[in-house]
Design a protein around this motif. Structure first.
Motif, PDB file in Angstrom:
ATOM      1  N   ASN A 124       0.817  -1.210   0.000  1.00 48.76           N
ATOM      2  CA  ASN A 124       0.000   0.000   0.000  1.00 48.76           C
ATOM      3  C   ASN A 124       0.854   1.265   0.000  1.00 48.76           C
ATOM      4  O   ASN A 124       0.584   2.219  -0.741  1.00 48.76           O
ATOM      5  CB  ASN A 124      -0.932   0.004   1.209  1.00 48.76           C
ATOM      6  N   VAL A 125       1.874   1.266   0.836  1.00 45.85           N
ATOM      7  CA  VAL A 125       2.762   2.428   0.882  1.00 45.85           C
ATOM      8  C   VAL A 125       3.550   2.527  -0.422  1.00 45.85           C
ATOM      9  O   VAL A 125       3.767   3.624  -0.955  1.00 45.85           O
ATOM     10  CB  VAL A 125       3.717   2.334   2.091  1.00 45.85           C
ATOM     11  N   TRP A 126       3.968   1.386  -0.970  1.00 45.57           N
ATOM     12  CA  TRP A 126       4.710   1.394  -2.235  1.00 45.57           C
ATOM     13  C   TRP A 126       3.875   2.006  -3.360  1.00 45.57           C
ATOM     14  O   TRP A 126       4.373   2.822  -4.139  1.00 45.57           O
ATOM     15  CB  TRP A 126       5.116  -0.028  -2.601  1.00 45.57           C
ATOM     16  N   ASN A 168       2.033   3.805   9.182  1.00 44.84           N
ATOM     17  CA  ASN A 168       0.850   3.348   8.440  1.00 44.84           C
ATOM     18  C   ASN A 168      -0.391   4.132   8.839  1.00 44.84           C
ATOM     19  O   ASN A 168      -1.212   4.505   7.992  1.00 44.84           O
ATOM     20  CB  ASN A 168       0.614   1.854   8.682  1.00 44.84           C
ATOM     21  N   LEU A 171      -0.156   7.749   7.455  1.00 43.21           N
ATOM     22  CA  LEU A 171      -0.459   7.809   6.026  1.00 43.21           C
ATOM     23  C   LEU A 171      -1.947   7.637   5.760  1.00 43.21           C
ATOM     24  O   LEU A 171      -2.469   8.156   4.766  1.00 43.21           O
ATOM     25  CB  LEU A 171       0.340   6.735   5.286  1.00 43.21           C
ATOM     26  N   ALA A 184       6.212   9.099   8.069  1.00 46.16           N
ATOM     27  CA  ALA A 184       5.527   8.926   6.782  1.00 46.16           C
ATOM     28  C   ALA A 184       6.510   9.125   5.631  1.00 46.16           C
ATOM     29  O   ALA A 184       6.510   8.360   4.654  1.00 46.16           O
ATOM     30  CB  ALA A 184       4.367   9.913   6.667  1.00 46.16           C
ATOM     31  N   ALA A 187       8.826   6.108   5.241  1.00 47.31           N
ATOM     32  CA  ALA A 187       8.174   4.974   4.602  1.00 47.31           C
ATOM     33  C   ALA A 187       8.113   5.153   3.089  1.00 47.31           C
ATOM     34  O   ALA A 187       8.422   4.224   2.324  1.00 47.31           O
ATOM     35  CB  ALA A 187       6.764   4.795   5.179  1.00 47.31           C
ATOM     36  N   LEU A 188       7.731   6.342   2.638  1.00 47.68           N
ATOM     37  CA  LEU A 188       7.593   6.593   1.201  1.00 47.68           C
ATOM     38  C   LEU A 188       8.956   6.549   0.504  1.00 47.68           C
ATOM     39  O   LEU A 188       9.097   5.960  -0.572  1.00 47.68           O
ATOM     40  CB  LEU A 188       6.915   7.945   0.981  1.00 47.68           C
ATOM     41  N   CYS A 191      10.341   2.933   0.328  1.00 47.57           N
ATOM     42  CA  CYS A 191       9.632   2.119  -0.665  1.00 47.57           C
ATOM     43  C   CYS A 191      10.151   2.379  -2.073  1.00 47.57           C
ATOM     44  O   CYS A 191      10.040   1.512  -2.950  1.00 47.57           O
ATOM     45  CB  CYS A 191       8.127   2.406  -0.602  1.00 47.57           C
TER      46      CYS A 191
END
Length: 284
Positions: A124-126, A168, A171, A184, A187-188, A191
């Motif tokens: 989902n983050v990817w 998570n 986001l 956040a 994470a982005l 990814c």
């Protein structure tokens, strides 16, 4: 720029507590862009303070209070001289994302490309990261777009999250404070294969009207590795490339690695908790 930083954390308890063991990451680092000329930490009740360097190169002080007490006060005072680490007329554009393909195999960067306590690499983050990347194949431009995306689409709100909120959730909610926005962004970036680390510190709000978000408090942002150029700081809370108004306390995989104050004790929860931070310019 010469900056004076005062940081005070106090806890009051409804009844005596004991066996208090604590770690502090309140001593600013010295590196090519900042020099900590003095730093003192005082504890009440008075106790012996020891220190060590952690695996990320951060200065950690620790102490223990085995005897009963109903109040704990931690104060740090530091003077730091900073210099510009960024040429704002020549950002490090021109490094292609494809050049990062082998960086996970480099021990120095591996931890900053993987899942950590507050940051998860998942589909989902990817997908979100790929969408906001758009047509960009440039490392710095893509990381800058991540910063802009968070600044423009997330609400700065102090009452929504806690120190335990995961990236998570941030986001999903699209609101939080500097710690949340940093998680956040980590994470982005991770990814997309961009090494990214969490930074704890402070900043001096030099804007007219003191309009920067998170001023007069400890702050968090990220640093991304641009191959051939080094680490560059990005502050998604204020949509700023980090300059000489920022002071670094420590870096790590996420907040868990660099929390300013952590510890444990036997006793009731605090009935009062307060943090005061003041950052003043000394050379103006």
């Amino acid at each position: 720029m010469k900056l004076y930083i005062f940081h005070r954390t106090s806890y009051s308890y409804p009844s005596p507590v004991r066996q208090s063991y604590n770690e502090l990451r309140l001593h600013p680092l010295s590196n090519d862009w900042q020099h900590c000329s003095s730093s003192t930490i005082t504890i009440l009740p008075i106790c012996k303070l020891r220190s060590y360097l952690d695996l990320n190169g951060n200065i950690v002080h620790y102490f223990e209070l085995p005897e009963e007490h109903q109040k704990l006060v931690i104060e740090s005072r530091s003077i730091v001289e900073t210099s510009s680490r960024v040429d704002f007329d020549h950002f490090p554009y021109g490094v292609n994302l494809s050049s990062l393909s082998k960086m996970e195999g480099v021990p120095e960067y591996r931890d900053y490309l993987q899942t950590s306590s507050y940051v998860e690499i998942n589909p989902n983050v990817w997908r979100m990261a790929v969408d906001l990347r758009g047509d960009s194949n440039d490392v710095f431009q893509t990381a800058y777009q991540v910063m802009e995306f968070i600044y423009n689409n997330f609400e700065y709100c102090k009452s929504t999250t806690t120190v335990n909120t995961h990236a998570n959730e941030v986001l999903d909610l699209r609101r939080g404070v500097c710690q949340d926005f940093a998680h956040a962004a980590l994470a982005l970036c991770r990814c997309l294969g961009i090494p990214a680390r969490y930074v704890s510190g402070y900043f001096f709000d030099h804007t007219r009207g003191k309009k920067m978000r998170g001023a007069e408090a400890s702050h968090a942002w990220i640093e991304v590795m641009v191959k051939g150029h080094g680490w560059f700081g990005l502050d998604p809370t204020n949509n700023r490339v980090v300059d000489d108004t920022y002071v670094i306390l420590g870096t790590g995989r996420d907040y868990r690695d660099v929390a300013p104050v952590t510890g444990s004790y036997y006793g009731p929860l605090p009935n009062a908790f307060d943090v005061t931070v003041r950052v003043k310019r000394k050379d103006s």
